[in-house]
Design a protein around this motif. Structure first.
Motif, short mmCIF file in Angstrom:
data_model
loop_
_atom_site.label_atom_id
_atom_site.label_comp_id
_atom_site.label_asym_id
_atom_site.label_seq_id
_atom_site.Cartn_x
_atom_site.Cartn_y
_atom_site.Cartn_z
N UNK A 108 39.02 33.16 -17.41
CA UNK A 108 39.04 31.70 -17.53
C UNK A 108 40.41 31.14 -17.19
N UNK A 109 41.46 31.82 -17.63
CA UNK A 109 42.81 31.37 -17.32
C UNK A 109 43.08 31.39 -15.82
N UNK A 110 42.66 32.45 -15.17
CA UNK A 110 42.85 32.56 -13.71
C UNK A 110 42.06 31.47 -13.00
N UNK A 111 40.83 31.25 -13.39
CA UNK A 111 40.00 30.21 -12.76
C UNK A 111 40.61 28.83 -12.96
N UNK B 105 54.49 39.89 -2.87
CA UNK B 105 54.25 40.98 -1.92
C UNK B 105 55.33 42.06 -1.98
N UNK B 106 56.50 41.72 -2.51
CA UNK B 106 57.60 42.69 -2.61
C UNK B 106 57.48 43.56 -3.86
N UNK B 107 56.52 43.24 -4.73
CA UNK B 107 56.31 44.02 -5.94
C UNK B 107 56.95 43.41 -7.19
N UNK B 108 57.61 42.27 -7.05
CA UNK B 108 58.19 41.60 -8.22
C UNK B 108 57.06 40.96 -9.04
N UNK B 109 57.26 40.96 -10.35
CA UNK B 109 56.26 40.42 -11.27
C UNK B 109 56.94 39.40 -12.18
N UNK B 110 56.28 38.26 -12.37
CA UNK B 110 56.79 37.24 -13.27
C UNK B 110 55.69 36.80 -14.22
N UNK B 111 56.08 36.42 -15.41
CA UNK B 111 55.17 35.84 -16.39
C UNK B 111 54.82 34.43 -15.92
N UNK B 112 53.53 34.13 -15.82
CA UNK B 112 53.10 32.82 -15.33
C UNK B 112 53.52 31.69 -16.26
N UNK B 113 53.96 32.01 -17.48
CA UNK B 113 54.39 30.98 -18.43
C UNK B 113 55.87 30.65 -18.26
N UNK B 114 56.55 31.35 -17.38
CA UNK B 114 58.00 31.18 -17.20
C UNK B 114 58.32 30.52 -15.86
N UNK B 115 58.79 29.29 -15.90
CA UNK B 115 59.15 28.60 -14.66
C UNK B 115 60.29 29.34 -13.95
N UNK B 116 61.27 29.84 -14.70
CA UNK B 116 62.37 30.57 -14.08
C UNK B 116 61.89 31.87 -13.45
N UNK B 117 61.00 32.55 -14.13
CA UNK B 117 60.44 33.79 -13.57
C UNK B 117 59.68 33.52 -12.28
N UNK C 9 46.81 32.24 -24.74
CA UNK C 9 47.62 33.25 -25.42
C UNK C 9 47.73 34.52 -24.59
N UNK C 10 46.74 34.80 -23.76
CA UNK C 10 46.74 36.01 -22.95
C UNK C 10 47.86 35.98 -21.93
N UNK C 11 48.31 37.18 -21.54
CA UNK C 11 49.32 37.28 -20.50
C UNK C 11 48.70 37.03 -19.14
N UNK C 12 49.41 36.29 -18.32
CA UNK C 12 49.01 36.07 -16.94
C UNK C 12 50.24 36.37 -16.10
N UNK C 13 50.11 37.32 -15.20
CA UNK C 13 51.22 37.71 -14.36
C UNK C 13 51.05 37.20 -12.94
N UNK C 14 52.17 36.99 -12.28
CA UNK C 14 52.16 36.61 -10.87
C UNK C 14 52.96 37.67 -10.14
N UNK C 15 52.34 38.31 -9.15
CA UNK C 15 52.95 39.41 -8.41
C UNK C 15 53.16 38.97 -6.97
#
Length: 72
Positions: free
Chosen positions: A62-65, A32-44, A24-30
């Motif tokens: 735990x989610x990251x691991x 090197x250019x500074x763009x951020x996407x929700x890890x739950x979004x394939x399009x992002x 349920x927690x948010x997991x972001x993927x950042x």
């Protein structure tokens, strides 16, 4: 928690989404250019630059691991 990872294949992106959607927690993927996407979004995630390592960011260690295990 922040972890840096190298993503080389589309399968790895699918694995990130699959694992992130278990939490349920948010997991972001950042990138090197500074763009951020929700890890739950394939399009992002597909909009990010993977020519350099990306950072996984979440308060859920735990989610990251779990994502790290899925990438290897």
């Amino acid at each position: 928690m922040i972890k840096t990872v190298v993503v080389k294949e589309m399968n790895q992106i699918r694995n990130i989404v699959g694992v992130a959607n278990r939490y349920e927690d948010e997991i972001g993927v950042h990138d090197a250019e500074g763009a951020i996407a929700d890890a739950k979004s394939i399009l992002g995630l597909m909009s990010l630059d993977y020519t350099r390592p990306v950072r996984l960011v979440s308060e859920n260690a735990h989610g990251i691991e779990d994502i790290l295990r899925a990438l290897n």
